[in-house]
Design a protein around this motif. Structure first.
Motif, PDB file in Angstrom:
ATOM      1  N   UNK B  89       0.827  -1.207   0.000  1.00  0.00           N
ATOM      2  CA  UNK B  89       0.000   0.000   0.000  1.00  0.00           C
ATOM      3  C   UNK B  89       0.858   1.253   0.000  1.00  0.00           C
ATOM      4  N   UNK B  90       1.905   1.231   0.814  1.00  0.00           N
ATOM      5  CA  UNK B  90       2.819   2.386   0.861  1.00  0.00           C
ATOM      6  C   UNK B  90       3.525   2.565  -0.489  1.00  0.00           C
ATOM      7  N   UNK B  91       3.926   1.453  -1.095  1.00  0.00           N
ATOM      8  CA  UNK B  91       4.593   1.519  -2.407  1.00  0.00           C
ATOM      9  C   UNK B  91       3.666   2.161  -3.444  1.00  0.00           C
ATOM     10  N   UNK B  92       2.405   1.730  -3.446  1.00  0.00           N
ATOM     11  CA  UNK B  92       1.480   2.280  -4.436  1.00  0.00           C
ATOM     12  C   UNK B  92       1.091   3.722  -4.106  1.00  0.00           C
ATOM     13  N   UNK B  93       1.185   4.091  -2.827  1.00  0.00           N
ATOM     14  CA  UNK B  93       1.003   5.509  -2.464  1.00  0.00           C
ATOM     15  C   UNK B  93       2.117   6.357  -3.080  1.00  0.00           C
ATOM     16  N   UNK B  94       3.341   5.820  -3.067  1.00  0.00           N
ATOM     17  CA  UNK B  94       4.457   6.545  -3.698  1.00  0.00           C
ATOM     18  C   UNK B  94       4.186   6.742  -5.191  1.00  0.00           C
ATOM     19  N   UNK B  95       3.663   5.694  -5.822  1.00  0.00           N
ATOM     20  CA  UNK B  95       3.402   5.780  -7.267  1.00  0.00           C
ATOM     21  C   UNK B  95       2.268   6.759  -7.584  1.00  0.00           C
ATOM     22  N   UNK B  96       1.343   6.920  -6.642  1.00  0.00           N
ATOM     23  CA  UNK B  96       0.206   7.814  -6.890  1.00  0.00           C
ATOM     24  C   UNK B  96       0.536   9.274  -6.558  1.00  0.00           C
ATOM     25  N   UNK B  97       1.696   9.492  -5.961  1.00  0.00           N
ATOM     26  CA  UNK B  97       2.078  10.863  -5.600  1.00  0.00           C
ATOM     27  C   UNK B  97       2.358  11.689  -6.861  1.00  0.00           C
ATOM     28  N   UNK B  98       2.161  13.011  -6.793  1.00  0.00           N
ATOM     29  CA  UNK B  98       2.315  13.848  -7.996  1.00  0.00           C
ATOM     30  C   UNK B  98       3.730  13.817  -8.589  1.00  0.00           C
ATOM     31  N   UNK B 100       5.856  11.367  -8.666  1.00  0.00           N
ATOM     32  CA  UNK B 100       6.304   9.977  -8.756  1.00  0.00           C
ATOM     33  C   UNK B 100       7.209   9.741  -9.962  1.00  0.00           C
ATOM     34  N   UNK B 101       8.187   8.873  -9.773  1.00  0.00           N
ATOM     35  CA  UNK B 101       9.050   8.477 -10.902  1.00  0.00           C
ATOM     36  C   UNK B 101       8.398   7.345 -11.705  1.00  0.00           C
ATOM     37  N   UNK B 102       7.297   6.846 -11.184  1.00  0.00           N
ATOM     38  CA  UNK B 102       6.569   5.775 -11.883  1.00  0.00           C
ATOM     39  C   UNK B 102       5.078   6.034 -11.641  1.00  0.00           C
ATOM     40  N   UNK B 103       4.521   7.014 -12.355  1.00  0.00           N
ATOM     41  CA  UNK B 103       3.152   7.439 -12.034  1.00  0.00           C
ATOM     42  C   UNK B 103       2.105   6.379 -12.346  1.00  0.00           C
ATOM     43  N   UNK B 104       1.414   5.960 -11.296  1.00  0.00           N
ATOM     44  CA  UNK B 104       0.310   5.002 -11.434  1.00  0.00           C
ATOM     45  C   UNK B 104      -0.778   5.444 -10.455  1.00  0.00           C
ATOM     46  N   UNK B 105      -1.979   5.740 -10.934  1.00  0.00           N
ATOM     47  CA  UNK B 105      -3.030   6.157 -10.005  1.00  0.00           C
ATOM     48  C   UNK B 105      -3.539   4.977  -9.174  1.00  0.00           C
ATOM     49  N   UNK B 106      -4.166   5.316  -8.075  1.00  0.00           N
ATOM     50  CA  UNK B 106      -4.774   4.255  -7.264  1.00  0.00           C
ATOM     51  C   UNK B 106      -4.411   4.352  -5.801  1.00  0.00           C
ATOM     52  N   UNK B 107      -3.139   4.258  -5.493  1.00  0.00           N
ATOM     53  CA  UNK B 107      -2.693   4.358  -4.101  1.00  0.00           C
ATOM     54  C   UNK B 107      -2.904   3.080  -3.312  1.00  0.00           C
ATOM     55  N   UNK B 108      -2.851   3.244  -1.988  1.00  0.00           N
ATOM     56  CA  UNK B 108      -2.816   2.083  -1.090  1.00  0.00           C
ATOM     57  C   UNK B 108      -4.042   1.190  -1.215  1.00  0.00           C
ATOM     58  N   UNK B 109      -5.186   1.783  -1.523  1.00  0.00           N
ATOM     59  CA  UNK B 109      -6.409   0.969  -1.586  1.00  0.00           C
ATOM     60  C   UNK B 109      -6.428   0.043  -2.796  1.00  0.00           C
ATOM     61  N   UNK B 110      -5.426   0.157  -3.667  1.00  0.00           N
ATOM     62  CA  UNK B 110      -5.395  -0.702  -4.861  1.00  0.00           C
ATOM     63  C   UNK B 110      -5.039  -2.140  -4.531  1.00  0.00           C
ATOM     64  N   UNK B 111      -4.409  -2.346  -3.362  1.00  0.00           N
ATOM     65  CA  UNK B 111      -4.109  -3.719  -2.940  1.00  0.00           C
ATOM     66  C   UNK B 111      -5.248  -4.172  -2.033  1.00  0.00           C
ATOM     67  N   UNK B 112      -6.073  -5.041  -2.564  1.00  0.00           N
ATOM     68  CA  UNK B 112      -7.246  -5.475  -1.801  1.00  0.00           C
ATOM     69  C   UNK B 112      -6.831  -6.416  -0.670  1.00  0.00           C
ATOM     70  N   UNK B 113      -6.071  -7.441  -1.006  1.00  0.00           N
ATOM     71  CA  UNK B 113      -5.633  -8.417  -0.007  1.00  0.00           C
ATOM     72  C   UNK B 113      -4.324  -9.047  -0.465  1.00  0.00           C
ATOM     73  N   UNK B 114      -3.591  -9.563   0.509  1.00  0.00           N
ATOM     74  CA  UNK B 114      -2.410 -10.385   0.199  1.00  0.00           C
ATOM     75  C   UNK B 114      -2.535 -11.671   1.013  1.00  0.00           C
ATOM     76  N   UNK B 115      -2.582 -12.779   0.307  1.00  0.00           N
ATOM     77  CA  UNK B 115      -2.670 -14.088   0.967  1.00  0.00           C
ATOM     78  C   UNK B 115      -1.290 -14.745   0.926  1.00  0.00           C
ATOM     79  N   UNK B 116      -0.904 -15.322   2.038  1.00  0.00           N
ATOM     80  CA  UNK B 116       0.370 -16.059   2.075  1.00  0.00           C
ATOM     81  C   UNK B 116       0.066 -17.527   2.322  1.00  0.00           C
ATOM     82  N   UNK B 117       0.729 -18.376   1.594  1.00  0.00           N
ATOM     83  CA  UNK B 117       0.503 -19.816   1.741  1.00  0.00           C
ATOM     84  C   UNK B 117       1.784 -20.563   1.375  1.00  0.00           C
ATOM     85  N   UNK B 118       1.916 -21.808   1.821  1.00  0.00           N
ATOM     86  CA  UNK B 118       3.119 -22.565   1.456  1.00  0.00           C
ATOM     87  C   UNK B 118       3.200 -22.754  -0.061  1.00  0.00           C
ATOM     88  N   UNK B 119       4.415 -22.743  -0.576  1.00  0.00           N
ATOM     89  CA  UNK B 119       4.601 -22.953  -2.013  1.00  0.00           C
ATOM     90  C   UNK B 119       4.191 -24.382  -2.349  1.00  0.00           C
TER      91      UNK B 119
END
Lengths: 234, 207
Positions: B89-98, B100-119
């Motif tokens: 979320x913080x990474x995508x906030x950086x991208x949404x900042x005015x 940004x070196x990699x402008x992508x709209x959306x921000x932290x709310x763009x990551x809905x969920x992250x699931x972790x599981x054994x490979x």
């Protein structure tokens, strides 16, 4: 009379069978390997790709660059095969099939984008592998990776020499990773000055013509590279 | 004249009916109380604010196609999945900042969920290896700029950021609104499993 004719015929045959010094036949020169370039204008049909700031769609800008480059290469005597010549939809597997049937020396997938600056060159991020008799479709590019990187070096050199800002990278490239030839994805981005202001959009005809001329120069250099032929049968 | 045994039977049935009626009333009353207790929305426990920690964000730069690690201080939950969501979320906030070196709209709310599981199918020697499934929102994918470089940088920077903060995560897969999607915005392949080791920036080896 018949006896005389028979005698004369047998004498002439005897004379013909007499060994005479004949120069040894020269072996035919080895055939020059075909040098085929496959140009793949990405997207097309329903798949429009990116929307450029000029209002044009990426699929149209790719096709325009494809046609420019094909003309330049054909004028230099290079055989060019294109995956599409019009606004039609072709899936990635079909594009790779075209390239693989052509036994190409160079395969270029052409893209355009509004992000970044200059020209982006990408080779597949697949790890290099030894050639095998049968190749997996999704990773058929693996034995050609080393030569693809060498091709990227040649294109980078030509573009940099022409004054373009070039970025190189290795990323997953679906479609290109099924091609059995030295293959690159090339993405034209806006040309920017030192203030990061856009001076030419990716679909600008003059900008595209200069990029196409540099790529054509790189392909000609690649054709003359003595190690290049190793790439055709790794 | 009603036989005596029928009178006894009728009396027993009446007693049984009354007993069942009383039991039913008690069960209903119990269920009603349970329902009222469950609907209570009053906060009973103050929310805990995670302490700020140092996190490594591997940020992309469109101009030179690079991934650069940056240190940021941000509150990180203890749960690994929530932790991964926080750093992304913080990474995508950086991208949404005015700027940004990699402008992508959306921000932290763009990551809905992250699931972790054994490979799946991991070797016993690497049993701690984890697969992260990053579920992005459809609006993020729809508004992401289209292009080979920009899309690849987004995907690879997410993978590298996860690896930098959760070293056990060796593989990353992507979903959009919980569904598999062919590409992010027409170029970057979202159907494959990305190896975080391949995304990590190294000296002289750009993505």
């Amino acid at each position: 009379m018949k006896l005389l004719f028979g005698l004369a015929f047998s004498l002439s045959c005897t004379a013909q069978q007499t060994p005479t010094p004949v120069p040894a036949p020269q072996p035919p020169p080895p055939p020059t390997p075909r040098f085929v370039v496959v140009l793949d204008a990405a997207h097309g049909g329903d798949d429009s790709g990116a929307h450029l700031d000029s209002g044009q769609l990426e699929k149209s800008a790719n096709l325009a660059l494809n046609i420019r480059l094909r003309s330049l290469l054909t004028a230099r005597g290079i055989q060019v095969i294109t995956t599409r010549e019009s606004d039609i939809s072709i899936d990635l597997d079909r594009r790779a099939e075209v390239a693989n049937h052509a036994n190409a020396a160079v395969c270029l997938s052409l893209h355009a984008s509004e992000n970044g600056s200059g020209v982006h060159l990408f080779a597949s991020s697949l790890a290099p592998a030894q050639p095998t008799r049968f190749l997996a479709w999704k990773t058929a590019q693996s034995p050609w990776i080393t030569r693809s990187l060498a091709l990227a070096g040649a294109v980078n050199s030509a573009l940099t020499h022409a004054g373009f800002n070039v970025t190189l990278g290795r990323i997953p490239l679906p479609g290109v990773e099924s091609m059995t030839c030295p293959a690159l994805a090339l993405e034209i981005s806006p040309q920017r000055d030192s203030d990061n202001t856009i001076t030419a959009e990716p679909d600008n005809p003059d900008y595209q013509a200069r990029v196409a001329a540099s790529i054509a120069a790189a392909v000609l250099e690649w054709r003359s590279d003595p190690t290049r032929t190793e790439a055709r049968q790794p | 004249m009603i036989p005596r045994y029928q009178k006894i039977l009728l009396a027993l049935l009446l007693i049984a009916s009354l007993g069942m009626g009383i039991k039913l009333w008690q069960l209903r009353d119990h269920a009603h109380k349970s329902l009222l207790a469950g609907e209570s929305t009053a906060p009973t426990k103050a929310p805990e604010i995670a302490p700020a920690e140092q996190a490594t964000l591997v940020a992309a730069n469109d101009l030179d196609n690079s991934l650069v690690p940056q240190m940021h201080s941000l509150p990180l939950p203890a749960d690994p999945g929530a932790r991964a969501r926080a750093v992304l979320g913080k990474l995508l906030d950086l991208y949404a900042a005015p700027d940004s070196t990699h402008p992508v709209p959306g921000g932290a709310t763009s990551v809905d969920q992250v699931f972790l599981m054994p490979v799946p199918g991991a070797r016993p020697s690497n049993s701690s290896a984890q697969l992260a499934v990053v579920n992005l929102t459809g609006s993020f994918a729809a508004s992401h700029p289209s292009g080979l470089e920009t899309e690849s940088l987004t995907v690879l920077s997410i993978c590298a950021t996860i690896r930098a903060n959760l070293p056990n995560v060796t593989e990353v897969r992507f979903l959009v609104d919980g569904q598999q999607r062919p590409t992010l915005a027409g170029h970057a392949d979202l159907t494959r499993t990305y190896l975080t080791a391949d995304a990590t920036p190294t000296e002289g080896n750009r993505p």
